[in-house]
Design a protein around this motif. Structure first.
Motif, PDB file in Angstrom:
ATOM      1  N   PRO A  66       0.806  -1.225   0.000  1.00 25.66           N
ATOM      2  CA  PRO A  66       0.000   0.000   0.000  1.00 25.66           C
ATOM      3  C   PRO A  66       0.845   1.284   0.000  1.00 25.66           C
ATOM      4  CG  PRO A  66      -0.248  -1.152   2.092  1.00 25.66           C
ATOM      5  CD  PRO A  66       0.545  -2.036   1.189  1.00 25.66           C
ATOM      6  N   TYR A  67       1.989   1.238   0.693  1.00 29.73           N
ATOM      7  CA  TYR A  67       2.815   2.440   0.747  1.00 29.73           C
ATOM      8  C   TYR A  67       3.483   2.702  -0.601  1.00 29.73           C
ATOM      9  CZ  TYR A  67       4.752   6.068   3.714  1.00 29.73           C
ATOM     10  OH  TYR A  67       5.039   7.280   4.297  1.00 29.73           O
ATOM     11  N   LEU A  68       3.964   1.640  -1.253  1.00 30.66           N
ATOM     12  CA  LEU A  68       4.563   1.776  -2.575  1.00 30.66           C
ATOM     13  C   LEU A  68       3.532   2.290  -3.574  1.00 30.66           C
ATOM     14  CD1 LEU A  68       6.969   1.363  -4.489  1.00 30.66           C
ATOM     15  CD2 LEU A  68       6.170  -0.993  -4.803  1.00 30.66           C
ATOM     16  N   LYS A  69       2.328   1.759  -3.506  1.00 33.58           N
ATOM     17  CA  LYS A  69       1.267   2.211  -4.395  1.00 33.58           C
ATOM     18  C   LYS A  69       0.990   3.699  -4.183  1.00 33.58           C
ATOM     19  CE  LYS A  69      -3.584   1.929  -5.322  1.00 33.58           C
ATOM     20  NZ  LYS A  69      -4.818   1.847  -4.606  1.00 33.58           N
ATOM     21  N   THR A  70       0.944   4.140  -2.943  1.00 36.72           N
ATOM     22  CA  THR A  70       0.676   5.540  -2.627  1.00 36.72           C
ATOM     23  C   THR A  70       1.778   6.441  -3.174  1.00 36.72           C
ATOM     24  OG1 THR A  70      -0.505   4.857  -0.631  1.00 36.72           O
ATOM     25  CG2 THR A  70       0.198   7.149  -0.738  1.00 36.72           C
ATOM     26  N   ILE A  71       3.024   6.014  -3.026  1.00 38.72           N
ATOM     27  CA  ILE A  71       4.154   6.803  -3.536  1.00 38.72           C
ATOM     28  C   ILE A  71       4.121   6.869  -5.065  1.00 38.72           C
ATOM     29  CG2 ILE A  71       6.674   6.824  -3.790  1.00 38.72           C
ATOM     30  CD1 ILE A  71       6.777   5.674  -0.892  1.00 38.72           C
ATOM     31  N   LEU A  72       3.909   5.734  -5.703  1.00 40.25           N
ATOM     32  CA  LEU A  72       3.868   5.713  -7.175  1.00 40.25           C
ATOM     33  C   LEU A  72       2.708   6.534  -7.715  1.00 40.25           C
ATOM     34  CD1 LEU A  72       4.822   1.989  -7.868  1.00 40.25           C
ATOM     35  CD2 LEU A  72       6.274   4.024  -8.109  1.00 40.25           C
ATOM     36  N   LEU A  73       1.569   6.489  -7.033  1.00 42.37           N
ATOM     37  CA  LEU A  73       0.422   7.285  -7.458  1.00 42.37           C
ATOM     38  C   LEU A  73       0.712   8.784  -7.303  1.00 42.37           C
ATOM     39  CD1 LEU A  73      -2.394   7.084  -8.636  1.00 42.37           C
ATOM     40  CD2 LEU A  73      -3.285   6.867  -6.321  1.00 42.37           C
ATOM     41  N   ALA A  74       1.429   9.143  -6.255  1.00 48.14           N
ATOM     42  CA  ALA A  74       1.828  10.551  -6.094  1.00 48.14           C
ATOM     43  C   ALA A  74       2.738  10.975  -7.239  1.00 48.14           C
ATOM     44  CB  ALA A  74       2.526  10.748  -4.745  1.00 48.14           C
ATOM     45  N   LEU A  75       3.632  10.097  -7.652  1.00 44.99           N
ATOM     46  CA  LEU A  75       4.508  10.418  -8.785  1.00 44.99           C
ATOM     47  C   LEU A  75       3.696  10.621 -10.067  1.00 44.99           C
ATOM     48  CD1 LEU A  75       7.493   7.987  -8.119  1.00 44.99           C
ATOM     49  CD2 LEU A  75       7.408  10.463  -7.717  1.00 44.99           C
ATOM     50  N   VAL A  76       2.654   9.829 -10.257  1.00 47.24           N
ATOM     51  CA  VAL A  76       1.771  10.006 -11.415  1.00 47.24           C
ATOM     52  C   VAL A  76       1.035  11.342 -11.303  1.00 47.24           C
ATOM     53  CG1 VAL A  76      -0.305   9.142 -12.590  1.00 47.24           C
ATOM     54  CG2 VAL A  76       1.478   7.538 -11.873  1.00 47.24           C
ATOM     55  N   HIS A  77       0.534  11.652 -10.108  1.00 43.48           N
ATOM     56  CA  HIS A  77      -0.209  12.902  -9.909  1.00 43.48           C
ATOM     57  C   HIS A  77       0.646  14.132 -10.218  1.00 43.48           C
ATOM     58  CE1 HIS A  77      -3.327  10.992  -6.986  1.00 43.48           C
ATOM     59  NE2 HIS A  77      -3.659  10.818  -8.243  1.00 43.48           N
ATOM     60  N   PHE A  78       1.938  14.050  -9.928  1.00 45.34           N
ATOM     61  CA  PHE A  78       2.826  15.190 -10.155  1.00 45.34           C
ATOM     62  C   PHE A  78       3.595  15.073 -11.475  1.00 45.34           C
ATOM     63  CE2 PHE A  78       2.003  15.435  -5.612  1.00 45.34           C
ATOM     64  CZ  PHE A  78       1.732  16.790  -5.470  1.00 45.34           C
ATOM     65  N   ASP A  79       3.111  14.194 -12.361  1.00 47.73           N
ATOM     66  CA  ASP A  79       3.682  13.997 -13.700  1.00 47.73           C
ATOM     67  C   ASP A  79       5.159  13.607 -13.677  1.00 47.73           C
ATOM     68  OD1 ASP A  79       1.265  14.548 -15.042  1.00 47.73           O
ATOM     69  OD2 ASP A  79       1.628  16.707 -14.835  1.00 47.73           O
ATOM     70  N   LEU A  80       5.561  12.881 -12.653  1.00 50.02           N
ATOM     71  CA  LEU A  80       6.924  12.365 -12.582  1.00 50.02           C
ATOM     72  C   LEU A  80       6.985  10.894 -13.017  1.00 50.02           C
ATOM     73  CD1 LEU A  80       7.907  14.008  -9.181  1.00 50.02           C
ATOM     74  CD2 LEU A  80       8.577  14.740 -11.479  1.00 50.02           C
ATOM     75  N   LEU A  81       5.819  10.328 -13.256  1.00 52.63           N
ATOM     76  CA  LEU A  81       5.686   8.953 -13.732  1.00 52.63           C
ATOM     77  C   LEU A  81       4.514   8.950 -14.705  1.00 52.63           C
ATOM     78  CD1 LEU A  81       6.876   6.091 -13.212  1.00 52.63           C
ATOM     79  CD2 LEU A  81       5.115   5.785 -11.490  1.00 52.63           C
ATOM     80  N   LYS A  82       4.656   8.220 -15.786  1.00 52.00           N
ATOM     81  CA  LYS A  82       3.608   8.222 -16.810  1.00 52.00           C
ATOM     82  C   LYS A  82       2.319   7.582 -16.297  1.00 52.00           C
ATOM     83  CE  LYS A  82       6.683   8.341 -20.699  1.00 52.00           C
ATOM     84  NZ  LYS A  82       6.971   7.894 -22.038  1.00 52.00           N
ATOM     85  N   ALA A  83       1.207   8.111 -16.767  1.00 58.31           N
ATOM     86  CA  ALA A  83      -0.110   7.609 -16.366  1.00 58.31           C
ATOM     87  C   ALA A  83      -0.367   6.194 -16.875  1.00 58.31           C
ATOM     88  CB  ALA A  83      -1.201   8.550 -16.854  1.00 58.31           C
ATOM     89  N   LYS A  84       0.482   5.694 -17.749  1.00 60.23           N
ATOM     90  CA  LYS A  84       0.327   4.329 -18.264  1.00 60.23           C
ATOM     91  C   LYS A  84       0.482   3.283 -17.160  1.00 60.23           C
ATOM     92  CE  LYS A  84       1.792   5.257 -22.961  1.00 60.23           C
ATOM     93  NZ  LYS A  84       2.706   4.942 -24.052  1.00 60.23           N
ATOM     94  N   VAL A  85       1.080   3.656 -16.041  1.00 53.56           N
ATOM     95  CA  VAL A  85       1.268   2.697 -14.938  1.00 53.56           C
ATOM     96  C   VAL A  85       0.027   2.565 -14.064  1.00 53.56           C
ATOM     97  CG1 VAL A  85       3.758   3.101 -14.870  1.00 53.56           C
ATOM     98  CG2 VAL A  85       2.267   4.344 -13.304  1.00 53.56           C
ATOM     99  N   LEU A  86      -0.995   3.377 -14.294  1.00 55.02           N
ATOM    100  CA  LEU A  86      -2.196   3.322 -13.457  1.00 55.02           C
ATOM    101  C   LEU A  86      -2.840   1.935 -13.397  1.00 55.02           C
ATOM    102  CD1 LEU A  86      -3.808   6.823 -14.107  1.00 55.02           C
ATOM    103  CD2 LEU A  86      -2.810   5.975 -11.978  1.00 55.02           C
TER     104      LEU A  86
END
Length: 147
Positions: A66-86
């Motif tokens: 859950p913590y990794l998911k939360t961090i990765l989702l934050a990266l998507v929200h701030f456009d630091l990770l592509k939305a393709k990982v959703l």
């Protein structure tokens, strides 16, 4: 909407650790002798002492996923990770469900079940709320962002 999802998701970075140490259950052999509080962390400590393999699984799914998911989702929200990982985060969220931890906890409780009294604690509601909020945030994020 995205700003609200960002704030909610970032709040989980604080709320998850609080939920891990909060009392999930209060248990006692007889209520006359007082109740011991069981948290995610105290449950994991017991598991590490008795069953390392189960403790590793529970630690992975109740803490890291859950913590990794939360961090990765934050990266998507701030456009630091592509939305393709959703979609991958959706699967990670399903793995992060507390079911595995709760089953392991019930196994520990049932082992001594003769005259045991068990009551739910406020941490159970907080932990459940965090997991459900995480699922809701990732679902809404997938709907609001193109992949």
């Amino acid at each position: 909407m995205l700003t609200t999802l960002r704030i909610l998701n970032l709040s989980l970075l604080v709320l998850f650790p609080i939920a891990w140490f909060a009392p999930l259950l209060r248990a006692a052999l007889l209520p006359v002798f007082g109740m011991d509080e069981i948290s995610v962390m105290s449950g994991l400590q017991s598991l590490w002492g008795s069953d390392v393999f189960l403790a590793l699984i529970v630690t992975t799914f109740a803490i890291f996923a859950p913590y990794l998911k939360t961090i990765l989702l934050a990266l998507v929200h701030f456009d630091l990770l592509k939305a393709k990982v959703l979609p991958v985060l959706g699967y990670l969220g399903k793995l992060a469900m507390a079911d595995i931890f709760l089953i392991a906890l019930y196994v520990v409780v049932v082992k001594g079940a003769g005259r045991v009294t068990v009551e739910g604690g406020w941490g159970l509601y907080l932990f459940t709320g965090c997991v459900l909020a995480s699922l809701m945030i990732s679902t809404l994020s997938a709907k609001t962002r193109p992949s």
